[in-house]
Scaffold this motif. Structure first.
Motif, PDB file in Angstrom:
ATOM      1  N   ASP A 146       0.833  -1.197   0.000  1.00  0.00           N
ATOM      2  CA  ASP A 146       0.000   0.000   0.000  1.00  0.00           C
ATOM      3  C   ASP A 146       0.868   1.247   0.000  1.00  0.00           C
ATOM      4  N   VAL A 147       0.220   2.389  -0.112  1.00  0.00           N
ATOM      5  CA  VAL A 147       0.904   3.681  -0.113  1.00  0.00           C
ATOM      6  C   VAL A 147       0.066   4.660   0.690  1.00  0.00           C
ATOM      7  N   ARG A 148       0.730   5.508   1.479  1.00  0.00           N
ATOM      8  CA  ARG A 148       0.046   6.548   2.250  1.00  0.00           C
ATOM      9  C   ARG A 148       0.752   7.879   2.035  1.00  0.00           C
ATOM     10  N   LYS A 149      -0.031   8.900   1.845  1.00  0.00           N
ATOM     11  CA  LYS A 149       0.495  10.248   1.674  1.00  0.00           C
ATOM     12  C   LYS A 149       0.937  10.810   3.024  1.00  0.00           C
ATOM     13  N   PHE A 150       2.114  11.422   3.049  1.00  0.00           N
ATOM     14  CA  PHE A 150       2.579  12.124   4.249  1.00  0.00           C
ATOM     15  C   PHE A 150       2.676  13.606   3.909  1.00  0.00           C
ATOM     16  N   ASN A 151       1.824  14.392   4.529  1.00  0.00           N
ATOM     17  CA  ASN A 151       1.697  15.806   4.181  1.00  0.00           C
ATOM     18  C   ASN A 151       1.731  16.633   5.454  1.00  0.00           C
ATOM     19  N   VAL A 152       2.933  16.750   6.030  1.00  0.00           N
ATOM     20  CA  VAL A 152       3.133  17.485   7.263  1.00  0.00           C
ATOM     21  C   VAL A 152       4.260  18.488   7.034  1.00  0.00           C
ATOM     22  N   SER A 153       4.175  19.629   7.663  1.00  0.00           N
ATOM     23  CA  SER A 153       5.122  20.730   7.465  1.00  0.00           C
ATOM     24  C   SER A 153       5.004  21.227   6.025  1.00  0.00           C
ATOM     25  N   ASN A 154       6.110  21.338   5.338  1.00  0.00           N
ATOM     26  CA  ASN A 154       6.088  21.972   4.019  1.00  0.00           C
ATOM     27  C   ASN A 154       6.409  21.002   2.886  1.00  0.00           C
ATOM     28  N   ARG A 155       6.217  19.719   3.131  1.00  0.00           N
ATOM     29  CA  ARG A 155       6.566  18.729   2.118  1.00  0.00           C
ATOM     30  C   ARG A 155       5.456  17.697   2.004  1.00  0.00           C
ATOM     31  N   THR A 156       5.405  17.082   0.831  1.00  0.00           N
ATOM     32  CA  THR A 156       4.523  15.946   0.616  1.00  0.00           C
ATOM     33  C   THR A 156       5.351  14.814   0.025  1.00  0.00           C
ATOM     34  N   TRP A 157       5.249  13.654   0.608  1.00  0.00           N
ATOM     35  CA  TRP A 157       5.901  12.466   0.080  1.00  0.00           C
ATOM     36  C   TRP A 157       5.079  11.261   0.528  1.00  0.00           C
ATOM     37  N   TYR A 158       5.560  10.044   0.300  1.00  0.00           N
ATOM     38  CA  TYR A 158       4.706   8.870   0.438  1.00  0.00           C
ATOM     39  C   TYR A 158       5.461   7.729   1.117  1.00  0.00           C
ATOM     40  N   THR A 159       4.793   7.099   2.085  1.00  0.00           N
ATOM     41  CA  THR A 159       5.337   5.889   2.702  1.00  0.00           C
ATOM     42  C   THR A 159       4.655   4.674   2.084  1.00  0.00           C
ATOM     43  N   ARG A 160       5.427   3.619   1.920  1.00  0.00           N
ATOM     44  CA  ARG A 160       4.922   2.397   1.287  1.00  0.00           C
ATOM     45  C   ARG A 160       5.330   1.188   2.111  1.00  0.00           C
ATOM     46  N   THR A 161       4.437   0.220   2.169  1.00  0.00           N
ATOM     47  CA  THR A 161       4.751  -1.034   2.849  1.00  0.00           C
ATOM     48  C   THR A 161       4.304  -2.214   1.986  1.00  0.00           C
ATOM     49  N   ALA A 162       4.993  -3.310   2.151  1.00  0.00           N
ATOM     50  CA  ALA A 162       4.591  -4.576   1.535  1.00  0.00           C
ATOM     51  C   ALA A 162       5.089  -5.702   2.438  1.00  0.00           C
ATOM     52  N   VAL A 163       4.490  -6.850   2.308  1.00  0.00           N
ATOM     53  CA  VAL A 163       4.819  -7.991   3.172  1.00  0.00           C
ATOM     54  C   VAL A 163       5.250  -9.173   2.317  1.00  0.00           C
TER      55      VAL A 163
END
Length: 532
Positions: A60-77
């Motif tokens: 999966d992928v989740r948006k990280f939008n805190v402070s002044n940046r946007t990027w994405y965390t991803r996990t897989a098993v």
């Protein structure tokens, strides 16, 4: 067309900040990474040969939008893994690019098991990773450490079964709009891609942005918490509750919990009461399984027992110490104090001066992996429940031999106070023997507070640096007398001179948060403002 392709390529970054965690079942392993772009399929490709990564799982992928940046965390098993088997893997996708190929062993099946424990490690001053990690530089990655992988945490990756980091990451995870946190994860990639990297939450992850980064960046941990999710400032969608959870590895049942639950780290559903309800049920289940997994280890950031300034957290002590005793918790592992301290088996400040069949929990502080906040001085006399203490940068080896024997070592990694030749030396070494695991019994619990301890050891490396008087006089008395005789400015100058000596020309060490009292802080600010 060529310009468009070039601009697209400039946005694309390969999977980075790769780290693994034990899966929820013994045939799984979780992997997590970060990307700049939201698109792609979050793949982990793996197999038993580096050239044949034929198994593929999509995460999966989740948006990280805190402070002044946007990027994405991803996990897989990774699934369907055989025990005691090395797997090769890479993560990413065609849009974001792929990581390098890494390798990891899925759960060795025979003892001894080598578990590496530490806390309070920054991006800068991460002295424990390898002997090339320096002050004033947040980069300590595989390239930094390549010249010497025979000492430090990098030397453990071929034999370690698990890393455990008991809170306080990066200093700070949200520094420079999160780029300090990015570098921390890039630094530990050389460890956490090879060995599962397990965690608990620390006070430097209390602030809302840091808390969100911790929760999102470690959502791959095998959480079994109730409630199962936690909501941060990173949007309205909750994610994995990693403020408390548990897992088994080999012969040890691990329980992770956040001591910050008692310091305002909650959401609308997660709080100290939900933890304590879950915690007792987990301990009951763990005790039913002690024939298979005999040892129980609980870890959280703030210590229940500490002789350093700042000491134990009374709210946490009152909440959990009786449960440790009631359900026979063998070890409590903590950080927070930037030192190492080992207790005797202890209950309600009373101790048993033996590790042969302990009748109460053993408390270990291993919070000196290296950060800009320096060591914690021992300004009070060593209590008799404290068997060994040293304010040296270091990490712990817990070598689990069988159901009854654990070999514990503390490994010094201090390039600040000690010569390079001593980096990697063992500073504390002992065996713990427990022939009968289970709830402790009040009839044979420790009953006395010993008045003396001839075998207790203390190694305070600040005392000679301060040079206040004879070593036989308690440091706190020497400090008090110096301040009375010479005044607060003179004392602040002496503190500053110690930092200057340790820092040299390019150092970035500073005193630990909360260590200095108001008069010391005021005097140091005056020196900063008025003296060169």
């Amino acid at each position: 067309m060529r310009v468009f392709i070039l601009l697209l390529c400039l946005q694309v970054s390969a999977a980075r900040q790769v780290h693994t965690a034990l899966g929820k079942t013994t045939d799984t392993m979780a992997v997590q990474w970060a990307t700049d772009l939201p698109d792609g399929t979050s793949e982990v490709m793996y197999g038993t040969s580096e050239s044949n990564l034929t198994m593929i799982e999509t995460g999966d992928v989740r948006k990280f939008n805190v402070s002044n940046r946007t990027w994405y965390t991803r996990t897989a098993v990774m699934k369907g893994l055989d025990l005691n088997t090395k797997y090769y893997y890479k993560v990413g996708d065609k849009v974001n690019g792929y990581s390098d190929v890494f390798s990891i062993v899925n759960r060795r099946t025979s003892a001894p098991y080598n578990h590496i424990l530490f806390g309070d490690m920054g991006s800068a001053c991460a002295f424990t990773i390898c002997d090339a990690c320096k002050q004033g530089n947040i980069v300590c990655n595989a390239t930094t450490c390549a010249a010497n992988t025979t000492v430090g945490l990098v030397s453990e990756v071929d034999t370690a079964d698990m890393f455990l980091h008991v809170g306080d990451f990066a200093y700070q995870l949200d520094g420079n709009d999160g780029r300090v946190g990015d570098q921390f994860f890039n630094n530990i990639e050389q460890l956490a891609t090879r060995v599962p990297y397990m965690v608990s939450h620390g006070n430097h992850e209390d602030a809302p942005t840091r808390r969100a980064r911790y929760i999102e960046s470690f959502r791959s941990q095998p959480s079994n918490a109730v409630p199962p999710t936690f909501t941060t400032i990173n949007g309205d969608t909750p994610t994995t509750n990693t403020l408390y959870f548990s897992w088994d590895h080999g012969l040890v049942h691990y329980i992770s919990f956040s001591t910050e639950l008692w310091h305002g780290v909650t959401d609308s559903n997660v709080n100290p009461k939900t933890f304590l309800k879950w915690f007792e049920q987990d301990l009951i289940a763990a005790n039913k399984n002690r024939d298979a997994v005999p040892w129980i280890l609980v870890h959280g950031h703030r210590p229940l027992y500490s002789s350093a300034k700042g000491g134990p957290d009374p709210d946490v002590v009152n909440a959990v110490e009786h449960l440790f005793f009631q359900y026979g918790v063998d070890f409590s592992i903590n950080g927070h104090m930037h030192s190492y301290e080992r207790s005797w088996p202890t209950y309600q400040n009373k101790s048993q001066m033996s590790y042969n069949n302990p009748t109460a929990t053993i408390y270990m502080i291993t919070g000196a992996a290296g950060s800009p906040e320096m060591h914690t001085p021992f300004t009070t006399e060593q209590p008799t429940w404290s068997a060994f203490r040293s304010n040296t940068f270091s990490y712990s080896r817990m070598i689990v031999h069988n159901a009854s024997h654990i070999h514990w070592q503390q490994v010094g990694t201090d390039p600040v106070d000690f010569p390079q030749s001593e980096y990697g030396s063992v500073i504390d070494d002992l065996w713990i023997v427990q022939d009968s695991h289970g709830p402790f019994n009040k009839s044979n619990a420790p009953t006395e507070i010993p008045t003396t301890c001839d075998v207790c050891e203390t190694h305070d490396h600040f005392a000679p640096l301060l040079n206040l008087g004879p070593s036989t006089t308690p440091l706190l008395e020497l400090i008090k007398k110096y301040r009375e005789d010479h005044g607060e400015l003179a004392w602040a100058r002496k503190l500053q001179s110690v930092l200057d000596k340790l820092n040299g020309k390019k150092g970035s060490l500073r005193w630990e948060d909360g260590l200095l009292d108001e008069k010391e802080q005021h005097a140091l600010r005056w020196i900063d403002d008025n003296e060169e």
